[in-house]
Design an enzyme around this catalytic site. Sequence first.
Site, PDB file in Angstrom:
ATOM      1  N   LYS A  82      60.818  45.130 128.173  1.00  0.00           N
ATOM      2  CA  LYS A  82      60.083  44.191 129.051  1.00  0.00           C
ATOM      3  C   LYS A  82      60.963  42.982 129.316  1.00  0.00           C
ATOM      4  CE  LYS A  82      59.158  40.830 125.794  1.00  0.00           C
ATOM      5  NZ  LYS A  82      59.871  39.564 125.727  1.00  0.00           N
ATOM      6  N   ASP A 118      54.278  41.022 120.357  1.00  0.00           N
ATOM      7  CA  ASP A 118      54.568  41.651 121.652  1.00  0.00           C
ATOM      8  C   ASP A 118      54.056  43.087 121.739  1.00  0.00           C
ATOM      9  OD1 ASP A 118      55.854  39.522 122.782  1.00  0.00           O
ATOM     10  OD2 ASP A 118      57.886  40.275 122.434  1.00  0.00           O
TER      11      ASP A 118
HETATM   12  O1  C5P Z   1      54.827  38.691 115.758  1.00  0.00           O
HETATM   13  P1  C5P Z   1      56.316  38.718 115.687  1.00  0.00           P
HETATM   14  O2  C5P Z   1      56.819  39.184 114.353  1.00  0.00           O
HETATM   15  O3  C5P Z   1      56.940  39.431 116.827  1.00  0.00           O
HETATM   16  O4  C5P Z   1      56.759  37.207 115.848  1.00  0.00           O
HETATM   17  C1  C5P Z   1      57.984  36.733 115.325  1.00  0.00           C
HETATM   18  C2  C5P Z   1      57.863  35.236 115.047  1.00  0.00           C
HETATM   19  O5  C5P Z   1      57.785  34.504 116.260  1.00  0.00           O
HETATM   20  C3  C5P Z   1      56.630  34.848 114.272  1.00  0.00           C
HETATM   21  O6  C5P Z   1      56.859  34.923 112.887  1.00  0.00           O
HETATM   22  C4  C5P Z   1      56.405  33.406 114.714  1.00  0.00           C
HETATM   23  O7  C5P Z   1      57.226  32.544 113.965  1.00  0.00           O
HETATM   24  C5  C5P Z   1      56.916  33.393 116.137  1.00  0.00           C
HETATM   25  N1  C5P Z   1      55.817  33.530 117.113  1.00  0.00           N
HETATM   26  C6  C5P Z   1      55.012  32.435 117.371  1.00  0.00           C
HETATM   27  N2  C5P Z   1      53.980  32.543 118.277  1.00  0.00           N
HETATM   28  C7  C5P Z   1      53.757  33.704 118.931  1.00  0.00           C
HETATM   29  C8  C5P Z   1      54.598  34.827 118.700  1.00  0.00           C
HETATM   30  C9  C5P Z   1      55.612  34.706 117.782  1.00  0.00           C
HETATM   31  O8  C5P Z   1      55.189  31.359 116.777  1.00  0.00           O
HETATM   32  N3  C5P Z   1      52.758  33.792 119.801  1.00  0.00           N
END
Ligand code: C5P
Length: 285
Positions: A9, A131
């Site tokens: 994406k 995501d």
């Molecule tokens: O959920 P994911 O592991 O992909 O997200 C990685 C990091 O990005 C999270 O640990 C967080 O620190 C940050 N994040 C965030 N807000 C979001 C998505 C991700 O702060 N909406």
Amino acid sequence: MIEVRAFAKINLSLDVLGRRTDGYHELRSVMQTISLHDTVRFHHEESGITGSSPQGDYSLIDRAIQAVLDKAGMESPPAIGYELAKRIPSAAGLGGGSSDCATAIRAVSTMLDLNLSSEELLSVAASLGADVPFFLTGGAALVEGRGERVKPLPDARTRWFLLAGQNTAVSTKSVFEAFKSDQHGDGEATGRALAALANGYVEFGGNDLASTAIQYFPEIGQTFDTLAQVASLERIAMTGSGGTVVAMFENETQANESFRRLQNQLPWLAVASSIGREQSIGRMA
Ligand code: C5P
């Protein structure tokens, strides 16, 4: 055996609206599936979950398979094997790992006829990463909250993209941690991208994380400068938390010509087109 494409994406816009009490950030983004993809082959195994990937990207898909089996409450879960052929660079803002996860969720539930509701699939997806829910919908979509609220948008006209990177692995977590509230945009990036889509155009609205990412990884700024040789600035944007920078073109010829002009100046370049919803979530046979 099921073979599925896990598409990447790009973010046509990314507004960071504020920090939430759960430590995540409240987002508003228009995401678009593009043709660059990994390929994952799933099959029945003798025992356990066994994967193979040239880049050792096992754990995300393993976790996704386990999470689906848990959600289905299977007492003696069947064994699943998979092979991942990786093309999407990792930690590049292209959602490759998340797309692999969503692909595993859909493939395993189809293979095993699990009859999970779309709410159940969404909750498995949201538990695996911010995501991942988007990739269950694909195409163009408005994504809000942590990433779990996904509203499908109608397919827009096909656009061609030149994706450029410097092989920098960007940790999303570090970019969000470094992001200061005074770096919020006007919150209107997504409004601009949505307005363009409503008129049948595809435009970048802006990405609130870009200045923070460039500050920590100056090579992202250099990638912008390099792409500026082939596209105007409003047609260039960073995707996700970086480091991939994307230039947008009306047609394939322009994208390919730009690829040829820049191919000796950047360590990673790829041409991809936007793809519609039906193609993006593929057919599983
Ligand atoms: O959920 P994911 O592991 O992909 O997200 C990685 C990091 O990005 C999270 O640990 C967080 O620190 C940050 N994040 C965030 N807000 C979001 C998505 C991700 O702060 N909406």
